[in-house]
Write a protein that holds these residues in place. Structure first.
Motif, PDB file in Angstrom:
ATOM      1  N   LYS A  19       0.879  -1.295   0.105  1.00  0.00           N
ATOM      2  CA  LYS A  19       0.076  -0.089   0.127  1.00  0.00           C
ATOM      3  C   LYS A  19       0.887   1.205   0.104  1.00  0.00           C
ATOM      4  N   THR A  20       1.952   1.406   0.897  1.00  0.00           N
ATOM      5  CA  THR A  20       2.693   2.733   1.030  1.00  0.00           C
ATOM      6  C   THR A  20       3.688   2.896  -0.151  1.00  0.00           C
ATOM      7  N   GLY A  21       3.971   1.632  -0.651  1.00  0.00           N
ATOM      8  CA  GLY A  21       4.966   1.928  -1.814  1.00  0.00           C
ATOM      9  C   GLY A  21       6.266   1.366  -1.585  1.00  0.00           C
ATOM     10  N   ALA A  22       6.559   1.136  -0.182  1.00  0.00           N
ATOM     11  CA  ALA A  22       7.964   0.406   0.384  1.00  0.00           C
ATOM     12  C   ALA A  22       8.095  -0.932  -0.175  1.00  0.00           C
ATOM     13  N   ALA A  23       8.992  -1.350  -0.184  1.00  0.00           N
ATOM     14  CA  ALA A  23       9.453  -2.678  -0.639  1.00  0.00           C
ATOM     15  C   ALA A  23       9.277  -3.506   0.360  1.00  0.00           C
ATOM     16  N   ALA A  24       8.355  -4.802   0.059  1.00  0.00           N
ATOM     17  CA  ALA A  24       8.009  -5.824   0.745  1.00  0.00           C
ATOM     18  C   ALA A  24       8.915  -6.986   0.187  1.00  0.00           C
ATOM     19  N   LEU A  25       9.593  -7.927   1.106  1.00  0.00           N
ATOM     20  CA  LEU A  25      10.346  -9.026   0.550  1.00  0.00           C
ATOM     21  C   LEU A  25       9.470 -10.283   0.373  1.00  0.00           C
ATOM     22  N   GLU A  26       9.755 -10.786  -0.820  1.00  0.00           N
ATOM     23  CA  GLU A  26       9.264 -12.159  -1.176  1.00  0.00           C
ATOM     24  C   GLU A  26       9.360 -13.320  -0.135  1.00  0.00           C
ATOM     25  N   ARG A  27       8.559 -13.917   0.159  1.00  0.00           N
ATOM     26  CA  ARG A  27       9.098 -14.997   1.181  1.00  0.00           C
ATOM     27  C   ARG A  27       9.485 -14.587   2.540  1.00  0.00           C
ATOM     28  N   ALA A  28       9.060 -13.293   2.923  1.00  0.00           N
ATOM     29  CA  ALA A  28       9.287 -12.974   4.331  1.00  0.00           C
ATOM     30  C   ALA A  28       8.352 -13.696   5.337  1.00  0.00           C
ATOM     31  N   LEU A  29       8.752 -13.915   6.330  1.00  0.00           N
ATOM     32  CA  LEU A  29       7.954 -14.567   7.502  1.00  0.00           C
ATOM     33  C   LEU A  29       6.458 -13.756   7.568  1.00  0.00           C
ATOM     34  N   THR A  30       6.656 -12.453   7.551  1.00  0.00           N
ATOM     35  CA  THR A  30       5.573 -11.506   7.599  1.00  0.00           C
ATOM     36  C   THR A  30       6.167 -10.126   7.204  1.00  0.00           C
ATOM     37  N   VAL A  31       5.308  -9.345   6.492  1.00  0.00           N
ATOM     38  CA  VAL A  31       5.766  -7.878   6.328  1.00  0.00           C
ATOM     39  C   VAL A  31       4.703  -6.969   6.879  1.00  0.00           C
ATOM     40  N   LEU A  32       5.092  -6.009   7.275  1.00  0.00           N
ATOM     41  CA  LEU A  32       4.283  -4.935   7.970  1.00  0.00           C
ATOM     42  C   LEU A  32       4.363  -3.643   7.400  1.00  0.00           C
ATOM     43  N   ASP A  33       3.605  -3.330   6.374  1.00  0.00           N
ATOM     44  CA  ASP A  33       3.645  -2.099   5.387  1.00  0.00           C
ATOM     45  C   ASP A  33       3.239  -0.856   6.327  1.00  0.00           C
ATOM     46  N   CYS A  34       4.213   0.101   6.709  1.00  0.00           N
ATOM     47  CA  CYS A  34       4.086   1.203   7.740  1.00  0.00           C
ATOM     48  C   CYS A  34       3.908   2.752   7.195  1.00  0.00           C
ATOM     49  N   LYS A  35       3.002   3.397   7.590  1.00  0.00           N
ATOM     50  CA  LYS A  35       3.189   4.908   7.694  1.00  0.00           C
ATOM     51  C   LYS A  35       3.788   5.384   8.731  1.00  0.00           C
ATOM     52  N   LEU A  36       4.885   6.160   8.686  1.00  0.00           N
ATOM     53  CA  LEU A  36       5.495   6.714   9.691  1.00  0.00           C
ATOM     54  C   LEU A  36       4.664   7.859  10.422  1.00  0.00           C
ATOM     55  N   GLU A  37       4.066   7.760  11.473  1.00  0.00           N
ATOM     56  CA  GLU A  37       3.422   8.379  12.450  1.00  0.00           C
ATOM     57  C   GLU A  37       4.113   9.481  12.972  1.00  0.00           C
ATOM     58  N   THR A  38       5.290   9.026  13.709  1.00  0.00           N
ATOM     59  CA  THR A  38       6.092  10.002  14.505  1.00  0.00           C
ATOM     60  C   THR A  38       7.506   9.451  14.695  1.00  0.00           C
ATOM     61  N   ALA A  39       8.282  10.337  15.143  1.00  0.00           N
ATOM     62  CA  ALA A  39       9.789   9.875  15.589  1.00  0.00           C
ATOM     63  C   ALA A  39      10.226  10.749  16.626  1.00  0.00           C
ATOM     64  N   PHE A  40      10.515  10.022  17.659  1.00  0.00           N
ATOM     65  CA  PHE A  40      11.258  10.426  18.730  1.00  0.00           C
ATOM     66  C   PHE A  40      12.772  10.327  18.715  1.00  0.00           C
ATOM     67  N   HIS A  41      13.177  11.491  18.986  1.00  0.00           N
ATOM     68  CA  HIS A  41      14.684  11.386  18.919  1.00  0.00           C
ATOM     69  C   HIS A  41      15.246  11.252  20.536  1.00  0.00           C
ATOM     70  N   TYR A  42      16.215  10.186  20.692  1.00  0.00           N
ATOM     71  CA  TYR A  42      16.886   9.905  21.920  1.00  0.00           C
ATOM     72  C   TYR A  42      18.329   9.470  21.669  1.00  0.00           C
ATOM     73  N   HIS A  43      19.032  10.526  21.853  1.00  0.00           N
ATOM     74  CA  HIS A  43      20.451  10.251  21.739  1.00  0.00           C
ATOM     75  C   HIS A  43      20.746  10.125  20.123  1.00  0.00           C
ATOM     76  N   SER A  44      21.561   9.314  20.037  1.00  0.00           N
ATOM     77  CA  SER A  44      21.959   8.820  18.591  1.00  0.00           C
ATOM     78  C   SER A  44      20.973   8.292  17.624  1.00  0.00           C
ATOM     79  N   HIS A  45      19.712   7.801  18.249  1.00  0.00           N
ATOM     80  CA  HIS A  45      18.515   7.044  17.755  1.00  0.00           C
ATOM     81  C   HIS A  45      17.201   7.861  17.463  1.00  0.00           C
ATOM     82  N   ALA A  46      16.380   7.405  16.735  1.00  0.00           N
ATOM     83  CA  ALA A  46      15.214   7.823  16.405  1.00  0.00           C
ATOM     84  C   ALA A  46      14.196   6.556  16.695  1.00  0.00           C
ATOM     85  N   ILE A  47      13.331   6.680  17.468  1.00  0.00           N
ATOM     86  CA  ILE A  47      12.269   5.725  17.622  1.00  0.00           C
ATOM     87  C   ILE A  47      11.141   5.930  16.844  1.00  0.00           C
TER      88      ILE A  47
END
Length: 178
Positions: free
Chosen positions: A109-137
């Motif tokens: 749906k979103t256009g992001a790449a889904a892997l053939e034969r993956a155990l499961t794929v979750l196509d996601c729209k980014l709702e928000t990103a929290f910054h914490y030191h070196s990373h984003a959640i």
């Protein structure tokens, strides 16, 4: 001396290697702007509004693409997809679109790449990103799901990849991990 000063980065990383986790490849971007990364930092957040959280290092080449595109796909790897995990972790030197070369991909749906034969794929729209030191959640709202039955997951534990059989009971776990 503070408690934080007593815990080294090396000790923390060693401790976290004792957490067994599903291996996922997070894909983002389109065309020659495709990129992605391997992650064990994926977790369900809410079933009420189906969503997941994913952590990404903001120094990663995937971070600017996540900000630009606003969507991503969580591809939970099956036991036979270790090569994909290694490629997206950059262990074979591949970068960007080169990481997609050793597997089949399709779009949801979103256009992001889904892997053939993956155990499961979750196509996601980014709702928000929290910054914490070196990373984003990242908080991703799930727009589409596909599930593959009859295959075990690829796990990461103690610095290495492990397979869990598709049908295993509790008594079989000891045998599965030797």
């Amino acid at each position: 001396m503070s408690v934080e000063a007593l815990i080294s980065e090396a000790d923390f990383k060693l401790s976290m290697r004792h957490l067994a986790g599903a291996v996922s490849v997070i894909t983002v971007g389109d065309g020659q702007d495709r990129t992605g990364f391997t992650a064990t930092s994926v977790s369900s957040l809410s079933a009420e509004r189906p969503s997941v959280i994913v952590s990404v290092n903001r120094a990663s080449s995937s971070w600017p693409a996540l900000q630009r595109y606003g969507c991503f796909c969580v591809n939970v790897l099956a036991a036979d997809q270790q090569q994909v995990a290694q490629s997206f972790a950059g262990l074979d030197g591949r970068k960007g679109t080169e990481r997609y070369g050793n597997a089949g991909w399709y779009r949801l749906k979103t256009g992001a790449a889904a892997l053939e034969r993956a155990l499961t794929v979750l196509d996601c729209k980014l709702e928000t990103a929290f910054h914490y030191h070196s990373h984003a959640i990242l908080v991703g709202h799930i727009c589409a799901i596909e599930i593959r039955q009859g295959i075990g997951p690829l796990l990461y534990w103690r610095g290495g990849y492990h397979e869990l059989p598709p049908e295993v009971d509790r008594s079989g776990l000891a045998k599965a991990f030797g």
